[in-house]
Design a protein around this motif. Structure first.
Motif, mmCIF file in Angstrom:
data_model
loop_
_atom_site.group_PDB
_atom_site.id
_atom_site.type_symbol
_atom_site.label_atom_id
_atom_site.label_comp_id
_atom_site.label_asym_id
_atom_site.label_seq_id
_atom_site.Cartn_x
_atom_site.Cartn_y
_atom_site.Cartn_z
ATOM 1 N N PHE A 148 -13.559 -12.453 -1.827
ATOM 2 C CA PHE A 148 -13.312 -13.876 -1.616
ATOM 3 C C PHE A 148 -11.855 -14.113 -1.199
ATOM 4 O O PHE A 148 -11.586 -14.827 -0.229
ATOM 5 N N ILE A 149 -10.931 -13.509 -1.937
ATOM 6 C CA ILE A 149 -9.508 -13.699 -1.627
ATOM 7 C C ILE A 149 -9.165 -13.055 -0.281
ATOM 8 O O ILE A 149 -8.417 -13.634 0.515
ATOM 9 N N ALA A 150 -9.719 -11.884 -0.004
ATOM 10 C CA ALA A 150 -9.443 -11.202 1.265
ATOM 11 C C ALA A 150 -9.886 -12.045 2.461
ATOM 12 O O ALA A 150 -9.205 -12.075 3.491
ATOM 13 N N LYS A 151 -10.992 -12.746 2.334
ATOM 14 C CA LYS A 151 -11.451 -13.621 3.416
ATOM 15 C C LYS A 151 -10.482 -14.775 3.644
ATOM 16 O O LYS A 151 -10.279 -15.214 4.769
ATOM 17 N N LYS A 152 -9.881 -15.264 2.579
ATOM 18 C CA LYS A 152 -8.926 -16.373 2.673
ATOM 19 C C LYS A 152 -7.552 -15.902 3.158
ATOM 20 O O LYS A 152 -6.786 -16.686 3.708
ATOM 21 N N ALA A 153 -7.229 -14.642 2.915
ATOM 22 C CA ALA A 153 -5.889 -14.115 3.190
ATOM 23 C C ALA A 153 -5.610 -14.001 4.685
ATOM 24 O O ALA A 153 -6.509 -13.703 5.481
ATOM 25 N N ASP A 154 -4.351 -14.221 5.014
ATOM 26 C CA ASP A 154 -3.899 -14.015 6.384
ATOM 27 C C ASP A 154 -3.642 -12.530 6.640
ATOM 28 O O ASP A 154 -3.817 -12.049 7.755
ATOM 29 N N LYS A 155 -3.206 -11.837 5.589
ATOM 30 C CA LYS A 155 -2.885 -10.418 5.716
ATOM 31 C C LYS A 155 -3.341 -9.695 4.448
ATOM 32 O O LYS A 155 -3.091 -10.162 3.344
ATOM 33 N N VAL A 156 -4.009 -8.556 4.632
ATOM 34 C CA VAL A 156 -4.469 -7.737 3.512
ATOM 35 C C VAL A 156 -3.890 -6.334 3.702
ATOM 36 O O VAL A 156 -4.045 -5.730 4.771
ATOM 37 N N ILE A 157 -3.219 -5.856 2.651
ATOM 38 C CA ILE A 157 -2.595 -4.533 2.669
ATOM 39 C C ILE A 157 -3.238 -3.689 1.571
ATOM 40 O O ILE A 157 -3.302 -4.101 0.422
ATOM 41 N N LEU A 158 -3.706 -2.498 1.941
ATOM 42 C CA LEU A 158 -4.224 -1.525 0.983
ATOM 43 C C LEU A 158 -3.131 -0.502 0.732
ATOM 44 O O LEU A 158 -2.625 0.124 1.676
ATOM 45 N N MET A 159 -2.752 -0.344 -0.527
ATOM 46 C CA MET A 159 -1.746 0.651 -0.888
ATOM 47 C C MET A 159 -2.448 1.954 -1.250
ATOM 48 O O MET A 159 -3.364 1.971 -2.089
ATOM 49 N N VAL A 160 -2.025 3.037 -0.603
ATOM 50 C CA VAL A 160 -2.580 4.360 -0.852
ATOM 51 C C VAL A 160 -1.398 5.309 -1.083
ATOM 52 O O VAL A 160 -0.599 5.530 -0.171
ATOM 53 N N SER A 161 -1.268 5.798 -2.300
ATOM 54 C CA SER A 161 -0.193 6.743 -2.637
ATOM 55 C C SER A 161 1.182 6.242 -2.198
ATOM 56 O O SER A 161 1.993 6.985 -1.658
ATOM 57 N N GLY A 162 1.422 4.938 -2.408
ATOM 58 C CA GLY A 162 2.703 4.352 -2.071
ATOM 59 C C GLY A 162 2.868 3.974 -0.614
ATOM 60 O O GLY A 162 3.936 3.492 -0.221
ATOM 61 N N ILE A 163 1.838 4.162 0.185
ATOM 62 C CA ILE A 163 1.910 3.849 1.612
ATOM 63 C C ILE A 163 1.064 2.622 1.909
ATOM 64 O O ILE A 163 -0.130 2.592 1.602
ATOM 65 N N PRO A 164 1.680 1.575 2.503
ATOM 66 C CA PRO A 164 0.919 0.370 2.855
ATOM 67 C C PRO A 164 0.082 0.584 4.121
ATOM 68 O O PRO A 164 0.595 1.075 5.131
ATOM 69 N N VAL A 165 -1.186 0.259 4.039
ATOM 70 C CA VAL A 165 -2.095 0.351 5.179
ATOM 71 C C VAL A 165 -2.616 -1.053 5.444
ATOM 72 O O VAL A 165 -3.274 -1.643 4.581
#
Length: 169
Positions: A148-165
Motif C-alpha cells: 500500500f505504501i509503495a504504491k503511494k510512494a514517489d520513490k522506493v529503495i530496497l536496501m541489500v547488504s548496505g547497498i541502496p537499489v
C-alpha cells in the motif's frame, strides 16, 4: 515527496534514510513509532537517539502519525513494523481493522503539502517463515501495508547488504 526505504534486518535502512534526510534538510524530523515495551527496548531506543545529533527534532508517536504537521519539513518515520505492531496489539490481532486504521493514517500523510517524508519498513516476509499463527498473520499484514505504501510512494529503495537499489522512482 514520499520515500519508502525497505529491506531486511540490518540491511542499512536507517543509516541510508538518515543520510538522505540530512542531505535534504539541515533540520530534519525523526519520528519514532516504537512503544517502550521493556527495559531492553528502552536501551535500543536510547542507542538510536544517540546516533542523531542536535540537527534532529525527535518526535515519538506510536500510532497517529497524521497528528504531526510535516508541512515544509523533511521527516524520517522509523518504522512501519513497530507502528503496525501497535495497531496489531491494540486491535487484538484484527488484520482488517488494523489495515483500515493504518491505511487511513497513510492517506492523511500524503495529503500534507510541501512535505518530504521518508518511511522505513522491513521486508519480514523475505526472512524466516514465522512459527506461530500470529506471526504469520503479522507477516501478511506487514506485506499488505508495504504494498500500500509503495504504491503511494514517489520513490522506493530496497536496501541489500548496505547497498541502496532503486525499485521505483
Amino acid at each position: 515527496m514520499l520515500y519508502l526505504i525497505t529491506g531486511g534486518e540490518r540491511s542499512g535502512k536507517s543509516s541510508y534514510a538518515q543520510e538522505l534526510a540530512i542531505s535534504l534538510s539541515d533540520q530534519p524530523m525523526y519520528v519514532a513509532t516504537a512503544r517502550k515495551w521493556d527495559g531492553d527496548f528502552q536501551k535500543r531506543i536510547d542507542r538510536h537517539q544517540s546516533e542523531r545529533d542536535e540537527r534532529w527534532t525527535n518526535i515519538e508517536e506510536e500510532k497517529q502519525l497524521s497528528r504531526i504537521d510535516f508541512s515544509g519539513k523533511v521527516a524520517m518515520i522509523d518504522c512501519v513494523t513497530l507502528w503496525l505492531t501497535n495497531y496489531f496489539v491494540d486491535t487484538k490481532n484484527d488484520i482488517e481493522l488494523c489495515l483500515q486504521q493504518a491505511k487511513a493514517e497513510i492517506e492523511q500523510l500524503v495529503l500534507q503539502e510541501n512535505a518530504t517524508i521518508i518511511i522505513i519498513t522491513n521486508e519480514i516476509g523475505m526472512g524466516v517463515h514465522a512459527h506461530t499463527e500470529v506471526g504469520r498473520k503479522f507477516t501478511e499484514l506487514q506485506g499488505w501495508m508495504n504494498q500500500f505504501i509503495a504504491k503511494k510512494a514517489d520513490k522506493v529503495i530496497l536496501m541489500v547488504s548496505g547497498i541502496p537499489v532503486t525499485i521505483k522512482g
